[in-house]
Design an enzyme around this catalytic site. Structure first.
Site, PDB file in Angstrom:
ATOM      1  CD  GLU A 226      -3.016   1.097   2.184  1.00 19.84           C
ATOM      2  OE1 GLU A 226      -3.516   2.126   2.661  1.00 19.84           O
ATOM      3  OE2 GLU A 226      -3.481  -0.029   2.398  1.00 19.84           O
ATOM      4  CE  LYS A 227       1.260   2.721   5.474  1.00 23.34           C
ATOM      5  NZ  LYS A 227      -0.027   2.042   5.303  1.00 23.34           N
TER       6      LYS A 227
ATOM      7  CG  ASP B  39      -2.502  -0.107   5.393  1.00 20.33           C
ATOM      8  OD1 ASP B  39      -1.374  -0.619   5.265  1.00 20.33           O
ATOM      9  OD2 ASP B  39      -2.691   1.115   5.518  1.00 20.33           O
TER      10      ASP B  39
ATOM     11  CG  ASP C  58      -7.783  -0.753   6.420  1.00 23.37           C
ATOM     12  OD1 ASP C  58      -7.511  -0.961   5.221  1.00 23.37           O
ATOM     13  OD2 ASP C  58      -7.341   0.214   7.051  1.00 23.37           O
TER      14      ASP C  58
ATOM     15  CE1 TYR D 263       0.517   5.722   6.675  1.00 26.09           C
ATOM     16  CE2 TYR D 263      -1.037   4.770   8.238  1.00 26.09           C
ATOM     17  CZ  TYR D 263      -0.777   5.371   7.024  1.00 26.09           C
ATOM     18  OH  TYR D 263      -1.813   5.628   6.159  1.00 26.09           O
TER      19      TYR D 263
ATOM     20  NE  ARG E 160      -1.739  10.189   5.760  1.00 32.63           N
ATOM     21  CZ  ARG E 160      -2.314  11.244   5.208  1.00 32.63           C
ATOM     22  NH1 ARG E 160      -3.631  11.358   5.219  1.00 32.63           N
ATOM     23  NH2 ARG E 160      -1.592  12.190   4.637  1.00 32.63           N
TER      24      ARG E 160
END
Length: 624
Positions: free
Chosen positions: A7-8, A112, A114, A332, A334
């Protein structure tokens, strides 16, 4: 070749560290065993704009956008279109991923853990029509132990299809609501001379309503005086104060048991003013402890930075992001979680060392910290998609940080340091007394061991001010002690505090507190409110940019334009219950109990009703 899509970049880096890098490429890394790891920067794709779905012959404005016409509404896409975000870096990375997918025998979705993480990678695979084997990598932390565990327990990606559909449903429903109602209401309430933008959104409109309602409460608040009686007592050389407690049937009280009758206050004072002694009814002393504070979630640190430094929510997020991406000295940001994975506890000594190097003013505290202490913050069962915000094992030169970065890093570092000091211990005392026919009570608190609170010292006020930290004497039930003085204490009820950006973020997260329906309350609580840690600051910024909210010092208020907008939007749209209704249906979509199209059809029905009302209003205005 097995292609891992993270994702990142930070997740990709953690995976590469375990797989073993053979060769670094542009936008990807080749690893041992025929593995290739690439990455996204969050969502690389976005929903196409309404212009894509409307007739080609619609006239365009000066900006090249099709003009808004009521007859084109509602816009309900038959086939949904995604486009690459309009960013050179995003488009370049998508080109790299497309090339790698063409060579891949299988893919691992490393989004992630979720709904959004599931969709983020799945939508890329669909965008490029990838049809081969796909597995799912599922971890909540990026430490070596967690990554290794995830690598060893890959699952079929198809198992998570429900999560992807739920995220897709949320995205499409938000698009349908925002695009259609914004256009319909704007057209209905504009004139030929003036366009009045009425921007509507499932999250931004209830957020605006929260602020407007608080402003109204503050504006219309009328302070009400109330009274109490305070006694000064003594035992030996010790003096302490006790306050009056109303008995059942006491007249002159309001709904919160406050004495609002000045006549009753004077009457009580006259009855008690000549009292010479008090009899002890109850005396207790209990040893208590306060656990270490949890690590910061994004909402927590936004509130803390707002209260301490007056930072906006976006300033705090941007600063946390800089500490994470640029300096790599914080994790991270957020995150909606306050807990830490137990596997990272063994990193404590290295992290404490990095804190000492980065922030020399904290070096003496790091030396006193005990890395063997394991607070309740370390709890795998409480980890969500991300863990709490903490310092990393990497250090930076303090002088290279901006003033904002220094302040935020110190907040994060002190909160982490507190985990490695003992619990705060104190003796809580309470005494209940009878003076004539009235009851008085006294509370006291005496610290027996500072514990983790030494980490804060004079660093502002980490804890809320104690109601009473007086030291109470040791007394026995039945003891009679002298009354030195009785006095009337007058106070006034206080208006609720205006929102700051920090407290508004907290209110968005805890929106269930203003909802009465138990089912909706639970759904909003379980779903962490309205918005997400990644979007709440941006939503507030967007409302400010549109002129619906404004800042005055630390406080944030709804503008006249914002209040006027709330008078025009449907009641359900400005109510957080809409999110609860969404969430209830999305859970059914995720579980396979409801079809995605069924969920979207319900949204379309509501939107069609509201668009029809807007059309009728416009026709009525045109007929005049």
């Amino acid at each position: 070749m097995k292609l891992w899509i993270a994702e990142k970049p930070s997740v990709a880096k953690a995976i590469c560290a375990e797989l073993g890098i053979v060769k670094k490429g542009a936008g990807f890394n080749e690893c041992k065993g025929g593995n290739v790891v690439t990455w996204c920067f969050g969502h690389l794709l976005e929903q196409a704009e309404p212009d894509f779905y409307t007739d080609a012959d619609i006239p365009v404005n000066k900006k090249g956008k099709k003009i808004w016409r009521m007859k084109d509404l509602p816009i309900f896409p038959k086939i949904w279109k995604l486009n690459a975000k309009n960013d050179k870096g995003v488009k370049a990375q998508l080109k790299i991923i497309k090339s790698l997918l063409s060579k891949a025998d299988s893919v691992v979705n490393c989004g992630d853990p979720d709904r959004e993480g599931q969709l983020l990678v799945d939508e890329i695979l669909e965008f490029f029509k990838y049809r081969k084997s796909v597995q799912r990598f599922w971890v909540s932390a990026q430490d070596s132990a967690s990554i290794r565990k995830g690598l060893a327990s890959l699952q079929p990606n198809a198992k998570f299809k429900g999560m992807k559909l739920a995220a897709e449903g949320r995205s499409r429903a938000d698009w349908l609501l925002g695009m259609n109602l914004t256009r319909a209401l704007t057209l209905a309430h504009s004139t030929n001379q003036q366009r009045r933008l009425i921007a509507v959104g499932r999250v931004q409109t209830p957020t605006l309503a929260l602020v407007a309602q608080r402003d109204e409460l503050v504006k219309n608040f009328k302070p009400v005086p109330f009274y109490n009686l305070r006694s000064l007592l003594s035992s030996g050389s010790a003096s302490f104060t006790a306050t009056w407690k109303p008995s059942e049937g006491q007249i002159g009280l309001d709904s919160e048991k406050r004495l609002i009758s000045s006549e009753q206050a004077k009457k009580l004072f006259n009855e008690l003013s000549n009292a010479q002694s008090a009899t002890v009814l109850k005396a207790e002393k209990t040893a208590k402890k306060t656990s270490q504070p949890k690590s910061f979630s994004l909402a927590d640190i936004q509130l803390e930075a707002s209260n301490r430094f007056g930072f906006t929510a976006q300033e705090t997020l941007d600063t946390c992001q800089s500490l994470y991406e640029v300096h790599k000295i914080a994790s991270y940001p957020r995150s909606d979680c306050q807990f830490l994975p137990e596997s990272q506890h063994s990193d404590a000594a290295s992290v404490l060392s990095a804190i000492a190097k980065t922030a020399p003013q904290l070096a003496s505290l790091t030396q006193k910290a005990n890395p063997n202490i394991k607070s309740a913050t370390w709890n795998d069962q409480k980890i969500t998609a991300h863990h709490g915000i903490i310092p990393t094992q990497q250090s930076a030169e303090w002088s290279n940080l901006t003033e904002k970065e220094k302040k935020i890093y110190e907040l994060i570092a002190r909160r982490y340091l507190a985990q490695f000091f003992p619990e705060h211990s104190f003796d809580a005392s309470s005494i209940s007394l009878k003076i004539k026919n009235e009851t008085f009570s006294a509370t006291g608190k005496v610290t027996t061991a500072s514990g983790w609170k030494v980490v804060y010292g004079d660093f502002s006020a980490e804890e809320e001010k104690e109601e009473s930290n007086q030291s109470l004497p040791a007394l026995r039930v039945g003891s009679v002690i002298p009354v030195k003085k009785i006095e009337i204490v007058q106070d006034k009820t206080k208006a609720p505090a205006s929102f700051t950006e920090g407290s508004l973020i907290a209110a968005m997260e805890k929106i269930h507190n203003v909802v009465e329906n138990p089912e909706h309350k639970k759904l909003l609580k379980d779903g962490d409110g309205i918005g997400t840690p990644a979007t709440r600051a941006a939503i507030i910024t967007e409302l400010k940019n549109k002129g619906y909210l404004e800042s005055k010092g630390k406080k944030i208020h709804a503008t006249q334009e914002g209040v006027a907008l709330l008078d025009l939007v449907p009641a359900l749209v400005k109510n957080p219950v809409l999110t609860a209704i969404f969430e209830r249906k999305l859970k059914e979509v995720e579980a396979g109990k409801t079809e995605l199209e069924s969920f979207l059809e319900a949204q379309k029905k509501f939107i069609q009703q509201e668009v029809s009302k807007a059309k009728a209003l416009l026709e009525e205005k045109s007929a005049k």
